[in-house]
Design a protein around this motif. Sequence first.
Motif, PDB file in Angstrom:
ATOM      1  N   PHE A   1       0.811  -1.215   0.000  1.00  0.00           N
ATOM      2  CA  PHE A   1       0.000   0.000   0.000  1.00  0.00           C
ATOM      3  C   PHE A   1       0.847   1.269   0.000  1.00  0.00           C
ATOM      4  O   PHE A   1       0.312   2.368   0.078  1.00  0.00           O
ATOM      5  N   GLU A   2       2.133   1.113  -0.083  1.00  0.00           N
ATOM      6  CA  GLU A   2       3.020   2.263   0.016  1.00  0.00           C
ATOM      7  C   GLU A   2       3.795   2.456  -1.280  1.00  0.00           C
ATOM      8  O   GLU A   2       4.291   1.493  -1.872  1.00  0.00           O
ATOM      9  N   ASN A   3       3.876   3.696  -1.724  1.00  0.00           N
ATOM     10  CA  ASN A   3       4.649   4.056  -2.922  1.00  0.00           C
ATOM     11  C   ASN A   3       4.176   3.326  -4.171  1.00  0.00           C
ATOM     12  O   ASN A   3       4.966   2.909  -5.020  1.00  0.00           O
ATOM     13  N   ALA A   4       2.862   3.125  -4.293  1.00  0.00           N
ATOM     14  CA  ALA A   4       2.321   2.487  -5.493  1.00  0.00           C
ATOM     15  C   ALA A   4       2.341   3.469  -6.652  1.00  0.00           C
ATOM     16  O   ALA A   4       2.018   4.654  -6.490  1.00  0.00           O
ATOM     17  N   PRO A   5       2.713   3.023  -7.856  1.00  0.00           N
ATOM     18  CA  PRO A   5       2.698   3.910  -9.011  1.00  0.00           C
ATOM     19  C   PRO A   5       1.277   4.262  -9.412  1.00  0.00           C
ATOM     20  O   PRO A   5       0.323   3.541  -9.081  1.00  0.00           O
ATOM     21  N   ALA A   6       1.129   5.349 -10.133  1.00  0.00           N
ATOM     22  CA  ALA A   6      -0.200   5.756 -10.586  1.00  0.00           C
ATOM     23  C   ALA A   6      -0.747   4.795 -11.632  1.00  0.00           C
ATOM     24  O   ALA A   6      -1.962   4.600 -11.754  1.00  0.00           O
ATOM     25  N   ASP A   7       0.139   4.190 -12.384  1.00  0.00           N
ATOM     26  CA  ASP A   7      -0.260   3.255 -13.442  1.00  0.00           C
ATOM     27  C   ASP A   7       0.530   1.967 -13.252  1.00  0.00           C
ATOM     28  O   ASP A   7       1.758   1.984 -13.201  1.00  0.00           O
ATOM     29  N   GLY A   8      -0.163   0.857 -13.160  1.00  0.00           N
ATOM     30  CA  GLY A   8       0.511  -0.407 -12.938  1.00  0.00           C
ATOM     31  C   GLY A   8       1.316  -0.896 -14.109  1.00  0.00           C
ATOM     32  O   GLY A   8       2.211  -1.735 -13.955  1.00  0.00           O
ATOM     33  N   GLY A   9       1.009  -0.406 -15.323  1.00  0.00           N
ATOM     34  CA  GLY A   9       1.768  -0.780 -16.512  1.00  0.00           C
ATOM     35  C   GLY A   9       1.804  -2.282 -16.733  1.00  0.00           C
ATOM     36  O   GLY A   9       0.795  -2.978 -16.651  1.00  0.00           O
ATOM     37  N   GLN A  10       2.989  -2.796 -16.987  1.00  0.00           N
ATOM     38  CA  GLN A  10       3.145  -4.215 -17.287  1.00  0.00           C
ATOM     39  C   GLN A  10       2.766  -5.082 -16.088  1.00  0.00           C
ATOM     40  O   GLN A  10       2.230  -6.187 -16.252  1.00  0.00           O
ATOM     41  N   ALA A  11       3.014  -4.610 -14.877  1.00  0.00           N
ATOM     42  CA  ALA A  11       2.671  -5.390 -13.695  1.00  0.00           C
ATOM     43  C   ALA A  11       1.162  -5.580 -13.586  1.00  0.00           C
ATOM     44  O   ALA A  11       0.682  -6.660 -13.224  1.00  0.00           O
ATOM     45  N   SER A  12       0.404  -4.539 -13.909  1.00  0.00           N
ATOM     46  CA  SER A  12      -1.048  -4.641 -13.864  1.00  0.00           C
ATOM     47  C   SER A  12      -1.556  -5.678 -14.856  1.00  0.00           C
ATOM     48  O   SER A  12      -2.415  -6.504 -14.539  1.00  0.00           O
ATOM     49  N   ALA A  13      -0.998  -5.649 -16.061  1.00  0.00           N
ATOM     50  CA  ALA A  13      -1.387  -6.631 -17.079  1.00  0.00           C
ATOM     51  C   ALA A  13      -0.973  -8.040 -16.665  1.00  0.00           C
ATOM     52  O   ALA A  13      -1.710  -9.010 -16.866  1.00  0.00           O
ATOM     53  N   ALA A  14       0.223  -8.157 -16.064  1.00  0.00           N
ATOM     54  CA  ALA A  14       0.694  -9.466 -15.633  1.00  0.00           C
ATOM     55  C   ALA A  14      -0.181 -10.021 -14.511  1.00  0.00           C
ATOM     56  O   ALA A  14      -0.452 -11.230 -14.462  1.00  0.00           O
ATOM     57  N   LEU A  15      -0.633  -9.153 -13.628  1.00  0.00           N
ATOM     58  CA  LEU A  15      -1.501  -9.609 -12.549  1.00  0.00           C
ATOM     59  C   LEU A  15      -2.830 -10.105 -13.104  1.00  0.00           C
ATOM     60  O   LEU A  15      -3.353 -11.137 -12.665  1.00  0.00           O
ATOM     61  N   ARG A  16      -3.377  -9.407 -14.083  1.00  0.00           N
ATOM     62  CA  ARG A  16      -4.627  -9.861 -14.697  1.00  0.00           C
ATOM     63  C   ARG A  16      -4.446 -11.219 -15.351  1.00  0.00           C
ATOM     64  O   ARG A  16      -5.309 -12.094 -15.245  1.00  0.00           O
ATOM     65  N   ARG A  17      -3.318 -11.423 -16.017  1.00  0.00           N
ATOM     66  CA  ARG A  17      -3.065 -12.735 -16.630  1.00  0.00           C
ATOM     67  C   ARG A  17      -2.917 -13.806 -15.554  1.00  0.00           C
ATOM     68  O   ARG A  17      -3.402 -14.923 -15.712  1.00  0.00           O
ATOM     69  N   ARG A  18      -2.256 -13.439 -14.486  1.00  0.00           N
ATOM     70  CA  ARG A  18      -2.034 -14.398 -13.410  1.00  0.00           C
ATOM     71  C   ARG A  18      -3.362 -14.850 -12.808  1.00  0.00           C
ATOM     72  O   ARG A  18      -3.519 -15.999 -12.395  1.00  0.00           O
ATOM     73  N   MET A  19      -4.306 -13.926 -12.747  1.00  0.00           N
ATOM     74  CA  MET A  19      -5.594 -14.224 -12.147  1.00  0.00           C
ATOM     75  C   MET A  19      -6.485 -15.081 -13.039  1.00  0.00           C
ATOM     76  O   MET A  19      -7.582 -15.422 -12.643  1.00  0.00           O
TER      77      MET A  19
END
Length: 527
Positions: free
Chosen positions: A357-375
Amino acid sequence: MPPLSSSSSSSSSFPALSRRGALRLSLGGMAMASVPGLGWAATGLAAPVPADGLPRGRPEAQGVSSAAILAFLDEAERGAFELHGFMLWRRGQVLAEGWWEPYGPQRRHMTHSLTKSVTVCAVGMAVAEGRFGLDDKVVSFFPEHLPPVVSPNLAAMTVRDLLTMRTGHAAMTSGSVWRQIPTSWIAEFFKIPVVNPPGTQFVYTSAATYMLSAIVTKTTGQPVADYLKPRFFDPLGITGYEWEVGPEGISPGANGLSWKTVDSLKLGILHAQNGLWNGRQVLTKEWVDAVHQPHTRDKYGYQWWLGPNGAYNADGLFGQYAVVFPAHDAVLAINAALPPKAGFNAGLLYKHFPAAFENAPADGGQASAALRRRMAGLRLLPPVRPTASPVAAAVSGQRYEFPDNPDRIKAARLDFGAEACSFTLEDERGTHTVQVGLRKPIEGDTTMTGNRLHREYQPAVMRVVASGEWLDERTFVMSWTFVESAFRDTVTCRFASRYLRLDRSVNVNSSATEMPTLTGARAAKAA
């Protein structure tokens, strides 16, 4: 064990494998819930609120790092921590969630001692209604069950001592012990020596929570589940739960509640919101403040465990969690199958949260897409590998009888077909069957005995997902996943001449994880 009923609003070693290592876990990603609206919005349009009533959102939009969530999942996989489901909530929205197949969002899951934190909600409500006070003496509620001689220490014990696990007992009482007793558990409680002055020493014990449940029932005239229905379950939209009732119509209090992952999340959210739910004060703020005060050596409140940096959690055996992070307006709920003392909390959970919850970027970028794939595709076990054996036809339909044994198993039989094997076992409780898929898992209900390996839980019916493979032409291995619990059994049948050697183990337990090997002989054909 005593007969059990249920109340419902609408109606270790790491995971145990076969000894030859054939059934390996596959933690290959995280499954999104298979109901509409779960997950997070991928567009700017507002997603409809799902049936559970909780809005969804993107992690970074609420200051949560997708990369940090991925790191948590990666380390859980590397450490062979068997997770069944999780949900992460922050600032009013569910930001990430997933379930390892065959678990899913709509399945109930046994919560074990997480139940304690729900029972304490009932205590807080009953106190607020003036039904009893925290300094009331425990003996005052049950004069009919008191021993002939009441010791000064027992006479001094209060409701507050039960809440803080400072009863004066020298050792814990496990729920697995009392589940086998059909007579009054209140009387059993009063038999326990109170060797220390109450309020002085912390000893974690399910007996204390049971007595809280008994006091709620004595003062309200209702089992805890019934008392909580209009006050807690209904306001939070919690449905489909089950809560066992033991002797004298009293819930075990310390365990016995089964509900969905989202329900554990809601328990945490209610506390994160200081007892407020959709404008209704379900719990008083004063009670919520009290449950996570350090009443016992900075580690225990009122039936909630205290974590670092102000976090606190409802914690059930084998890894059932509702973790509240008050400073971050966040809650994490987890169902799992973790061996006792696996080091999950300190070694993994609090390592990644609240850091996520600390120092999260405004845009997840590749990590956000990777998390969606992981799910998108998490599964607990690998797909079934279709196999065959020339022995199958010879052993199919044969009855194998066992000599006297501690588990009182009398006989077993396997009936092989093209798509499934029907495994039947006879014991002192009757005849039990599991339908085992040979090409894909089969889900169904069973009465199969499992109490010794399942912490003495023995419901009348259990939901099971089962599959089987031949390791070699004489060794057939089955996996039975009891999907409303933490338990998954591995059952190995080895055939030699007219004999069947039967082995059974479980992924997690607080005692033995294997049953003694049984060797049965093929029964003679009737004349």
